[in-house]
Design an enzyme around this catalytic site. Structure first.
Site, PDB file in Angstrom:
ATOM      1  N   GLU A 130     -18.533  84.892   8.964  1.00 48.99           N
ATOM      2  CA  GLU A 130     -17.742  83.749   8.480  1.00 48.99           C
ATOM      3  C   GLU A 130     -17.863  83.620   6.962  1.00 48.99           C
ATOM      4  O   GLU A 130     -16.892  83.307   6.277  1.00 48.99           O
ATOM      5  CB  GLU A 130     -18.220  82.444   9.149  1.00 48.99           C
ATOM      6  CG  GLU A 130     -17.964  82.380  10.632  1.00 48.99           C
ATOM      7  CD  GLU A 130     -16.485  82.255  10.960  1.00 48.99           C
ATOM      8  OE1 GLU A 130     -15.745  83.222  10.701  1.00 48.99           O
ATOM      9  OE2 GLU A 130     -16.071  81.216  11.488  1.00 48.99           O
ATOM     10  N   THR A 183      -8.670  79.253   5.600  1.00 52.96           N
ATOM     11  CA  THR A 183      -9.808  78.337   5.748  1.00 52.96           C
ATOM     12  C   THR A 183     -10.437  78.008   4.400  1.00 52.96           C
ATOM     13  O   THR A 183     -10.804  76.856   4.138  1.00 52.96           O
ATOM     14  CB  THR A 183     -10.851  78.962   6.695  1.00 52.96           C
ATOM     15  OG1 THR A 183     -10.231  79.143   7.969  1.00 52.96           O
ATOM     16  CG2 THR A 183     -12.061  78.068   6.870  1.00 52.96           C
TER      17      THR A 183
HETATM   18  N1  HSE Z   1     -15.616  73.783  10.326  1.00 55.74           N
HETATM   19  C1  HSE Z   1     -14.756  74.741   9.699  1.00 55.74           C
HETATM   20  C2  HSE Z   1     -13.732  74.020   8.847  1.00 55.74           C
HETATM   21  C3  HSE Z   1     -14.068  75.555  10.747  1.00 55.74           C
HETATM   22  O1  HSE Z   1     -13.190  73.024   9.314  1.00 55.74           O
HETATM   23  O2  HSE Z   1     -13.488  74.433   7.726  1.00 55.74           O
HETATM   24  C4  HSE Z   1     -13.112  76.559  10.191  1.00 55.74           C
HETATM   25  O3  HSE Z   1     -12.440  77.178  11.257  1.00 55.74           O
END
Ligand code: HSE
Length: 308
Positions: A130, A183
């Site tokens: 990630e 993201t």
């Molecule tokens: N918790 C993370 C966000 C998940 O909301 O950025 C990303 O998929």
């Protein structure tokens, strides 16, 4: 055993109020990863399908192969591995696509080597995937993809991941409007400082959601899916978001929110029929606004990634 094929599921991160600390797995969609043992002592990417040529071909830079390289280093193996990645989820969709790929690669190679590490021990490697994919090693997609079910990350340092119970019948509608939200960008727009009143409301909701899962109280689960911190900022990236929420509610959803960093939205529902009706109504609404969308309906996936 020379090769293993794994299905790794999509995940809903945050689940409303739990930014970076709550996530759940669904049965579909998901990615597939095939890993095979080779004699050349290297980790190679044999095939990447369904990515429209967008993923890095360099094994050090590709999320799946890079996490496998770190895993092999950790367990002290010089084993060569060839990886084929079948992407079946869109990028920047909020479905945990990069997480699924990393988890699938780790589960497949760990299986090939006789499972020297447990699923929980694979978590830190998947989290590094990630970091590579979006700059931050959050666990709220990779943990449910690995462990299945509904998970809470109580702490990142030290890592403390708790599996939560899921009431029977709880079902998730997912609707993905065909737009892309990276993201990394969706994380950068979030406020770094929040008013105490918002924090109080948010942790009240997180506690109540966990309580609702333990007591099997659908109404409590539904009204706890309230996010006063992240959703008010991110919803601007999703066309007609407030109207989508109303439509989910009118069609019987317990609660509604953004899946991960969006644009996919999710609704938790008491049963599959309601989830199907909610998904259809949301897709129709988006179509009316000239936004194509894809939907899925799934129960909560208690298994996580599985061998095929
Ligand atoms: N918790 C993370 C966000 C998940 O909301 O950025 C990303 O998929």
């Amino acid at each position: 055993m020379k090769s293993v094929r794994v299905f790794a599921p999509a995940t809903v991160a945050n689940v409303g109020c739990g930014y970076d600390v709550l996530g759940l797995a669904v049965y579909r969609p998901g990615d597939e990863i095939l890993a095979r043992l080779t004699g050349n002592g290297k980790v190679s990417l044999d095939l990447v399908e369904g990515d429209e040529g967008r993923l890095p071909a360099d094994p050090e830079k590709n999320t799946v192969s890079s996490v496998v390289i770190r895993y092999l280093e950790f367990i002290g193996s010089k084993q060569g591995v060839g990886i084929s990645l079948y992407k079946k989820m869109p990028f920047g969709s909020g479905l945990g696509s990069s997480a699924a790929s990393a988890v699938g690669g780790l589960v497949a190679v760990n299986e090939l080597l006789g499972n020297p590490l447990s699923r929980r021990e694979l978590l830190p490697f998947a989290m590094e995937g990630e970091r590579l994919a979006c700059g931050n090693a959050h666990a709220d997609n990779v943990a449910p993809a690995l462990l299945g079910g509904f998970v809470l990350i109580r702490s990142y340092d030290p890592l403390d991941v708790i599996s939560l119970p899921v009431p029977d019948g709880l079902c998730c509608a997912l609707v993905y409007p065909h737009i892309e939200i990276p993201t990394m960008a969706a994380r950068q727009i979030i406020r770094q400082n929040i008013p105490m009143t918002d924090a109080i409301r948010q942790w009240g909701n997180v506690g109540a959601l966990v309580s609702g899962l333990y007591s099997g109280d659908p109404e409590l689960i539904g009204r706890s899916l309230e996010d006063v911190i992240v959703e008010p900022v991110r919803k601007m990236l999703i066309p007609g978001f407030d109207r989508l929420r109303d439509i989910a509610s009118v069609n019987g959803a317990l609660g509604f929110g953004i899946s991960g960093s969006g644009p996919t939205v999710f609704a938790l529902c008491g049963n599959k029929n309601t989830a199907g009706a909610v998904a259809d109504a949301l897709v129709d609404e988006l179509a009316g606004n000239k936004v194509d969308a894809t939907s899925w309906v799934s129960e909560i996936n208690g298994r996580g990634a599985v061998l095929l």
